[in-house]
Design an enzyme around this catalytic site. Structure first.
Site, short mmCIF file in Angstrom:
data_model
loop_
_atom_site.label_atom_id
_atom_site.label_comp_id
_atom_site.label_asym_id
_atom_site.label_seq_id
_atom_site.Cartn_x
_atom_site.Cartn_y
_atom_site.Cartn_z
N ASN A 30 -14.14 -2.31 9.32
CA ASN A 30 -13.41 -2.06 8.08
C ASN A 30 -13.45 -3.23 7.10
O ASN A 30 -12.67 -3.27 6.16
CB ASN A 30 -11.95 -1.69 8.37
CG ASN A 30 -11.84 -0.49 9.28
OD1 ASN A 30 -12.44 0.54 9.01
ND2 ASN A 30 -11.10 -0.62 10.37
N PHE A 32 -20.93 -8.29 16.43
CA PHE A 32 -20.41 -9.03 15.29
C PHE A 32 -19.18 -9.87 15.65
O PHE A 32 -18.31 -10.10 14.81
CB PHE A 32 -20.07 -8.09 14.13
CG PHE A 32 -21.26 -7.32 13.62
CD1 PHE A 32 -22.12 -7.89 12.70
CD2 PHE A 32 -21.52 -6.04 14.07
CE1 PHE A 32 -23.22 -7.18 12.24
CE2 PHE A 32 -22.62 -5.33 13.62
CZ PHE A 32 -23.48 -5.90 12.69
N LYS A 83 0.81 -1.22 0.00
CA LYS A 83 0.00 0.00 0.00
C LYS A 83 0.84 1.27 0.00
O LYS A 83 0.45 2.30 -0.57
CB LYS A 83 -0.96 -0.03 1.18
CG LYS A 83 -2.02 -1.12 1.06
CD LYS A 83 -2.97 -1.09 2.24
CE LYS A 83 -4.10 -2.10 2.04
NZ LYS A 83 -3.61 -3.48 1.92
N GLU A 117 -6.20 2.05 -2.62
CA GLU A 117 -5.25 0.95 -2.77
C GLU A 117 -5.61 0.14 -4.01
O GLU A 117 -6.70 0.30 -4.57
CB GLU A 117 -5.25 0.04 -1.54
CG GLU A 117 -6.59 -0.66 -1.31
CD GLU A 117 -6.60 -1.46 -0.02
OE1 GLU A 117 -5.56 -1.53 0.64
OE2 GLU A 117 -7.66 -2.00 0.32
N GLU A 160 -9.29 0.53 -5.65
CA GLU A 160 -10.27 1.00 -4.68
C GLU A 160 -10.14 2.51 -4.48
O GLU A 160 -9.03 3.05 -4.41
CB GLU A 160 -10.10 0.27 -3.34
CG GLU A 160 -10.23 -1.24 -3.48
CD GLU A 160 -10.43 -1.94 -2.16
OE1 GLU A 160 -10.39 -1.26 -1.11
OE2 GLU A 160 -10.62 -3.17 -2.16
N GLU A 169 -2.80 7.36 7.19
CA GLU A 169 -3.38 8.32 6.26
C GLU A 169 -4.59 8.99 6.90
O GLU A 169 -5.15 8.50 7.88
CB GLU A 169 -3.80 7.63 4.96
CG GLU A 169 -4.92 6.64 5.12
CD GLU A 169 -5.22 5.90 3.83
OE1 GLU A 169 -4.42 6.01 2.89
OE2 GLU A 169 -6.25 5.21 3.77
N ASN A 211 -5.85 -3.88 -5.10
CA ASN A 211 -5.79 -5.28 -4.71
C ASN A 211 -5.40 -6.10 -5.93
O ASN A 211 -6.15 -6.19 -6.91
CB ASN A 211 -7.13 -5.74 -4.16
CG ASN A 211 -7.42 -5.13 -2.81
OD1 ASN A 211 -6.71 -5.40 -1.84
ND2 ASN A 211 -8.43 -4.29 -2.73
#
Length: 666
Positions: A235, A348, A116, A288, A275, A200, A290
């Site tokens: 996330n 979750f 990244k 980023e 993305e 960031e 992938n």
């Protein structure tokens, strides 16, 4: 074309690759850990090879073990799926040295874009808009705090080699930056074998929109439109759709052009995803790239008609893309719901155990609708604590977004899962949420709409009455069955009364039932009558009914005096009683749950990584108490209130079950 393909992965993605390879006439080889000996992907493949113990770092991400399987099988190519070794450049390098094709991008592209930090620098050099941040390596937590202050809170702390929400934290303060840095570093090391971290700026109210690209080794590259992935928790994406309800054609074309330019700049081949974070004014920022197949690729396949796995295999075999940009269609709308083994009622947190019932809706595809279920499990199988908690990816397609959402509602209603905690109720709740229905969601959707955690759905009055009518009619059928089983003589139905009180969601509904051969009419106080028609029989776990002229699907379980009914995110205990029974039930005291306020209970099955306090310590509200790792994620457990630690019952390295007592307080 290859004759034999090894899939260096597990679960639903391994099964997904096997399906396409089989259709192409390619023999498949599965690899598996000891924990996956009986897994679905092992059953589906033509050949299966054991590669080590359950922990991924001793099996699925152990390059030497996977390479031995490649040699033993004689496979000519390897598809890495996603996760594990899919973005580790050392793996395709080892394959190249062995003369085996990698079904993915070149090593140089993985190195450039899979990292990244490097990818952001390259994107900036290529003129792609990027999020402000610090792309250098960060030595320790104090340096992380310093950088976070310079960038400006809130910030996102991310693993350089990360993906899937692993090694990622949002920090709003110095304390959270210190803590997040260490947790991200630990998770990154455990998941990817690379603990480098960068920081960031965290863009508030963002939408997560990504562009699918596909390139061959002959200089051809196209984009296959976008996917909206804004519904996320921790996330990690939960619901995706294609196309995005937010983008206009001009923004879509601009994002697609940048994605293709970036891919071409690094000599990209195979399928990949660029993305972006998109703000409310449709400004987009590179996030980023992938360098692999994405979990959510099925929605792109559904709107374009292109099998991405097939194209990856063909590109790896040296073939050209059979289409250009102008040939890429965008037909209808597709939605994907990720079904996870996690308990939405416990924030979750992961759940493990045996799938005592697993009955997904039937897959189908017609010109007006489609249902697709990519899965790697089966009824009776085990959900392990060692791997990602995904059970399945349920996808629907229809000509419009409204119809695709409705198809998803029906598919979720008909999806039967028992034996473990799962997020089906939450997925159903999202499909009915006004913001989602209107397409007005951001990556903060879950935190904003359920700030205190998901506690199920309270059905509106109209739906409560429909469920009450269904329950009354179903109870009548059960009572008729009971009288027959009891051996009573004569007209059985004379023993079943017509007046009942249905109690659900804290409401009492007195009703009168008039039955006929085609169904029943349920009349409420005040005169409103609902017609109920169904072929449900007592003991059936799924009831499909027509109530008031509209479909109603209920998951049904038996409780004393009624049913447990689940529909559209609501989990209801429904009692059907005679008027006298209802009168007496109203006088009964409710059972008080045990007091656990002085206990720290383990919220999910996992491994204790660290204990931050000792017996006798005074703790404050919000203070970290211990860290528990489950399914590759670190979870920090904090004090809910001030107090003194009286006793600690677990230490680092201990494996715990749900509700095991970790520590006690005075």
């Amino acid at each position: 074309m290859f004759d034999k393909l090894l899939i260096a992965n597990r679960g639903e993605i391994a099964c997904r690759v096997i399906k396409t390879a089989r259709r192409m006439g390619i023999e498949t080889v599965a690899v598996h850990s000891d924990a996956d000996r009986g897994a679905l992907h092992v059953r589906m493949a033509d050949e299966a090879i054991a590669i080590g113990p359950a922990p991924a770092n001793q099996s699925y991400i152990a390059i030497d073990r996977v390479m031995q399987a490649v040699r033993d099988s004689g496979a000519q190519a390897v598809h890495p799926g996603y996760g594990f070794l899919s973005e580790n450049p050392r793996f395709p390098q080892a394959l190249a040295e062995a003369g085996v094709a990698f079904v993915g991008p070149p090593v140089r592209a993985i190195e450039a874009m899979g990292d990244k930090i490097t990818s952001k620098k390259l994107a900036a050099e290529a003129g792609v808009s990027t999020v402000p941040g610090y792309m250098g390596l960060i030595a320790d937590a104090e340096e992380a705090v310093k950088i976070a202050r310079e960038v400006g809170y809130p910030v996102m702390i991310k693993a350089s080699a990360g993906g899937g929400g692993k090694g990622m934290r949002i920090a709003w303060s110095d304390a959270e930056a210190r803590e997040g840095f260490q947790s991200s570093k630990n998770e990154a090391a455990a998941s990817f074998g690379d603990d480098r971290i960068f920081i960031e700026k965290f863009v508030t109210q963002p939408r997560h929109i990504e562009i699918q690209v596909l390139a061959d080794g002959h200089g051809n590259c196209v984009y296959l439109h976008e996917r909206e992935c804004s519904i996320q928790r921790r996330n990690q994406k939960v619901i995706e759709e294609a196309p995005s309800p937010f983008l206009d054609p001009g923004t879509r074309a601009a994002m697609g052009a940048q994605a293709v330019a970036l891919a071409q700049a690094v000599g990209y081949q195979s399928a990949g995803t660029v993305e972006f974070i998109v703000d409310g004014d449709k400004n987009f920022y590179f996030l980023e790239m992938n360098t692999r197949l994405q979990v959510e690729h099925p929605v792109t396949e559904l709107i374009t008609g292109i099998d991405l796995v097939e194209q990856m295999i063909r590109v790896a075999a040296g073939e050209r893309l059979p289409f250009g940009q102008d040939d890429i269609r965008m037909d209808g709308w597709a939605i994907e719901s990720r079904l996870y083994a996690e308990d939405p009622y416990r924030n979750f947190l992961p759940s493990i155990g045996r799938l005592t019932r697993y009955r997904p809706p039937a897959e189908e595809a017609t010109p007006t609708r489609a249902v697709r279920n990519d899965t790697g499990v089966f009824e009776g199988g085990e959900i392990s604590m060692y791997y990602d908690p995904m059970i399945a990816k349920l996808c629907t397609w229809a000509p419009s977004r409204e119809d695709a959402v409705e198809e998803m509602r029906q598919a979720l209603d008909g999806f039967e899962i028992e034996g473990i905690g799962h997020n089906l109720p939450f997925l159903s709740a999202v499909m009915d949420h006004p913001k989602f229905v209107a397409g007005r969601m951001t990556t903060a959707f879950i935190a904003e709409e359920w700030p205190e955690g998901f506690a199920g759905v309270d059905l509106p009055e109209s739906e409560l009455r429909r469920v009450a009518a269904a329950a009354a009619a179903m109870h009548r059928v059960s009572e008729i069955r009971r009288t027959r089983v009891s051996g009573r003589m004569g007209n059985h139905e004379r023993h079943v009364g017509a007046e009942w009180v249905v109690t659900l969601q804290g409401r009492d509904f007195p009703v009168t039932i008039a039955a006929d051969p085609a169904g029943a009419t349920v009349r409420f106080e005040g005169g409103r009558a609902l017609r109920v028609e169904s072929d449900w029989r007592p003991g059936g776990a799924l009831a499909r009914l027509m109530v008031d002229g509209r479909p109603l699907v209920l998951k049904v379980g038996k409780v004393s005096g009624g049913f447990r009914m689940r529909t559209r995110g609501a989990d209801l205990k429904v009692h059907v009683r005679t008027p006298r029974q209802a009168e007496l039930a109203a006088l009964m005291l409710e059972k008080t749950p045990p007091d656990t306020s002085r206990l720290l209970l383990c919220p999910m099955p996992g491994l204790v990584v660290k204990v931050d306090v000792e017996a006798g310590d005074e703790v404050q509200e919000g203070q970290p108490l211990c860290t528990v790792e489950a399914m590759k994620m670190e979870n920090i457990l904090r004090a809910e209130r001030a107090g003194t630690v009286a006793r600690i019952n677990a230490g680092p390295g201990d494996s715990l079950a749900v509700d095991d007592v970790i520590m006690e307080f005075e």
